[in-house]
Design a protein around this motif. Structure first.
Motif, mmCIF file in Angstrom:
data_model
loop_
_atom_site.group_PDB
_atom_site.id
_atom_site.type_symbol
_atom_site.label_atom_id
_atom_site.label_comp_id
_atom_site.label_asym_id
_atom_site.label_seq_id
_atom_site.Cartn_x
_atom_site.Cartn_y
_atom_site.Cartn_z
ATOM 1 N N PRO A 82 34.373 -52.298 -45.964
ATOM 2 C CA PRO A 82 34.965 -53.641 -45.737
ATOM 3 C C PRO A 82 35.554 -54.466 -46.696
ATOM 4 O O PRO A 82 36.660 -55.140 -46.661
ATOM 5 C CB PRO A 82 33.921 -53.952 -44.598
ATOM 6 N N ALA A 83 34.655 -54.605 -47.658
ATOM 7 C CA ALA A 83 34.999 -55.671 -48.772
ATOM 8 C C ALA A 83 36.418 -55.033 -49.596
ATOM 9 O O ALA A 83 37.242 -55.873 -49.830
ATOM 10 C CB ALA A 83 34.040 -55.655 -50.021
ATOM 11 N N ILE A 84 36.404 -53.604 -49.746
ATOM 12 C CA ILE A 84 37.538 -53.031 -50.541
ATOM 13 C C ILE A 84 38.662 -53.391 -49.605
ATOM 14 O O ILE A 84 40.013 -53.705 -50.094
ATOM 15 C CB ILE A 84 37.349 -51.595 -50.732
ATOM 16 N N ASN A 85 38.698 -53.004 -48.238
ATOM 17 C CA ASN A 85 39.770 -53.016 -47.405
ATOM 18 C C ASN A 85 40.294 -54.739 -47.288
ATOM 19 O O ASN A 85 41.253 -54.909 -47.096
ATOM 20 C CB ASN A 85 39.249 -52.717 -45.874
ATOM 21 N N THR A 86 39.451 -55.497 -47.210
ATOM 22 C CA THR A 86 39.623 -56.992 -47.144
ATOM 23 C C THR A 86 40.568 -57.373 -48.375
ATOM 24 O O THR A 86 41.623 -58.012 -48.339
ATOM 25 C CB THR A 86 38.576 -58.050 -47.180
ATOM 26 N N PHE A 87 40.257 -56.867 -49.521
ATOM 27 C CA PHE A 87 40.887 -57.299 -50.776
ATOM 28 C C PHE A 87 42.268 -56.559 -50.821
ATOM 29 O O PHE A 87 42.983 -57.054 -51.186
ATOM 30 C CB PHE A 87 40.165 -56.584 -51.988
ATOM 31 N N ILE A 88 42.317 -55.353 -50.536
ATOM 32 C CA ILE A 88 43.663 -54.469 -50.229
ATOM 33 C C ILE A 88 44.734 -55.265 -49.309
ATOM 34 O O ILE A 88 45.804 -55.312 -49.567
ATOM 35 C CB ILE A 88 43.505 -53.001 -49.853
ATOM 36 N N HIS A 89 44.084 -55.521 -48.124
ATOM 37 C CA HIS A 89 44.848 -56.205 -47.240
ATOM 38 C C HIS A 89 45.272 -57.783 -47.505
ATOM 39 O O HIS A 89 46.359 -58.245 -46.945
ATOM 40 C CB HIS A 89 44.377 -56.255 -45.704
ATOM 41 N N ASN A 90 44.741 -58.133 -48.292
ATOM 42 C CA ASN A 90 45.095 -59.658 -48.679
ATOM 43 C C ASN A 90 45.513 -59.937 -50.051
ATOM 44 O O ASN A 90 46.267 -60.858 -50.055
ATOM 45 C CB ASN A 90 43.673 -60.558 -48.289
ATOM 46 N N ALA A 91 45.277 -59.186 -50.556
ATOM 47 C CA ALA A 91 45.990 -59.173 -52.171
ATOM 48 C C ALA A 91 47.446 -58.851 -52.103
ATOM 49 O O ALA A 91 47.766 -58.131 -51.501
ATOM 50 C CB ALA A 91 45.119 -58.339 -53.092
ATOM 51 N N SER A 92 48.180 -59.056 -53.095
ATOM 52 C CA SER A 92 49.451 -58.909 -53.402
ATOM 53 C C SER A 92 49.610 -57.126 -53.967
ATOM 54 O O SER A 92 48.451 -56.924 -54.527
ATOM 55 C CB SER A 92 50.096 -59.545 -54.405
ATOM 56 N N ARG A 93 50.617 -56.496 -53.796
ATOM 57 C CA ARG A 93 50.624 -55.199 -54.178
ATOM 58 C C ARG A 93 50.679 -55.360 -55.660
ATOM 59 O O ARG A 93 49.946 -54.240 -56.226
ATOM 60 C CB ARG A 93 52.294 -54.824 -53.895
ATOM 61 N N ARG A 94 51.188 -56.150 -56.428
ATOM 62 C CA ARG A 94 50.994 -56.197 -57.843
ATOM 63 C C ARG A 94 49.515 -56.254 -58.320
ATOM 64 O O ARG A 94 49.157 -55.980 -59.182
ATOM 65 C CB ARG A 94 52.057 -57.344 -58.362
ATOM 66 N N LEU A 95 48.834 -57.236 -57.590
ATOM 67 C CA LEU A 95 47.389 -57.569 -58.039
ATOM 68 C C LEU A 95 46.505 -56.208 -57.699
ATOM 69 O O LEU A 95 45.821 -55.759 -58.647
ATOM 70 C CB LEU A 95 46.931 -58.447 -57.003
#
Length: 367
Positions: A135-148
């Motif tokens: 869940p934490a990894i998913n939150t990061f991936i869905h909310n972070a920019s592609r470049r990040l």
């Protein structure tokens, strides 16, 4: 384009291939005595079987990230997973108690009763932790920019894969960093890589990168024959470590090959793929690992010119037996466990959420 109602059988076929790689690795690792392998003319065959285990592990976790990035956290998934692990661990223990009875070591009994905490199944233990972290990894991936996300993956790849491979060191990675990178790789492919490219190109690159592992081993064997230095053996190969850059790239290319093919649904492929993790738990059980491979007699074929045939038969037999056992489990104990989990998980989730809210409120008051 992705199949909406069923899992893409191309990806599920790759799951099967990944588990075959893992079984082949275990066949080479547990089926032969190292002293015999070192001086056998068939060592190149053993090295070949040994080479792709980590590629298979990488593929398996990448596929997990590809599917789970779009799923919400459900306690029942974790409980079902834990139930499957305990089933194989306890069945192995029961079988050994019938054979050895009171002479069985207490440490092995404890490992079977606590398969996670005692690392009876190292992969299952890491995978369980990954499910909690998802869940934490998913939150990061869905909310972070592609470049990040790309930058984060690049840092992990360089520090955790490239540098350790070049200098044959462990680097800064832990097993969970490794699994996190693999999960993120699959998730990134699901969210941002819409054009997967040509399947033939991915397959070619996958094979080329994967073959660097046995080729390195064969080169080491030649040097060992010329110099007599056993330390040049493949046992210490920097390419065949838990987190090697060549295995990672090969796994990514294999995955993109499966994803880029025209999506299709074949029930029989998905059914067999659904048993893949059961195959792992079946043949990697500590008692099967310790007694099963030696009893198979594969070590007696180390000097046979038909070793490739014997090894292939052993791998197929192990995969088939594990699949049959898991199908039986799914229809019997697994079905009962799923019903119990379906009834208990909503209450446990509500209790967990309530406890988390209370802990959060206590932290806020203490701050």
């Amino acid at each position: 384009m992705e199949l909406k109602t069923q899992r893409n059988s191309n990806v599920e076929l790759l799951r099967i291939i990944a588990m075959v790689m893992i079984v082949a690795y275990h066949c080479a690792n547990y089926g032969f005595f190292m002293e015999d392998v070192q001086y056998s003319s068939n060592k190149w065959i053993i090295d070949f079987l040994y080479s792709f285990g980590k590629v298979g592990v990488d593929i398996f976790v990448i596929i997990t990230g590809y599917y789970m990035v779009e799923q919400s956290f459900r306690l029942k998934h974790i409980l079902r997973f834990a139930g499957q692990v305990w089933f194989y661990s306890l069945c192995g223990l029961a079988a050994m108690l019938l054979v050895h009875g009171a002479s069985l070591e207490k440490g092995k009994i404890l490992q079977s009763l606590l398969p996670f905490s005692n690392l009876n199944y190292w992969f299952a233990t890491r995978y369980l932790l990954l499910m909690f972290l998802a869940p934490a990894i998913n939150t990061f991936i869905h909310n972070a920019s592609r470049r990040l996300v790309q930058g984060t993956m690049a840092v992990l790849i360089i520090t955790g894969l490239v540098l350790p491979t070049l200098f044959n060191k462990e680097g800064f990675f832990t097993p969970m960093c490794w699994f996190g990178l693999l999960y993120t790789t699959g998730a990134y492919s699901r969210i941002w890589r819409q054009d997967a490219g040509k399947p033939e190109k991915h397959l070619l690159w996958a094979i080329l990168w994967a073959m660097t592992i046995p080729v390195y081993a064969w080169g080491g064997n030649i040097l060992w024959k010329l110099t007599g230095r056993i330390e040049l053996s493949f046992v210490i190969s920097p390419l065949n470590r838990d987190w090697g850059i060549t295995a990672y790239i090969a796994a990514v290319e294999f995955f993109e090959w499966a994803r880029s093919r025209q999506p299709k649904y074949r029930p029989w492929i998905n059914r067999i793929a659904g048993c893949a993790f059961g195959v792992y738990l079946f043949h990697e059980n500590q008692f099967v690992r310790e007694f099963g491979w030696p009893l198979s007699g594969i070590s007696d074929k180390i000097y046979s010119r038909f070793l490739p045939l014997w090894a292939a038969m052993a791998i197929i037999a192990v995969y088939a037996a594990g699949s049959v056992v898991d199908l039986v489990r799914q229809k019997t104990v697994g079905r009962l466990w799923d019903r119990a989990v379906g009834k208990l998980s909503p209450s446990l989730e509500r209790w967990g959420c309530s406890a988390l809210q209370k802990i959060t409120a206590w932290i806020d008051r203490s701050a």
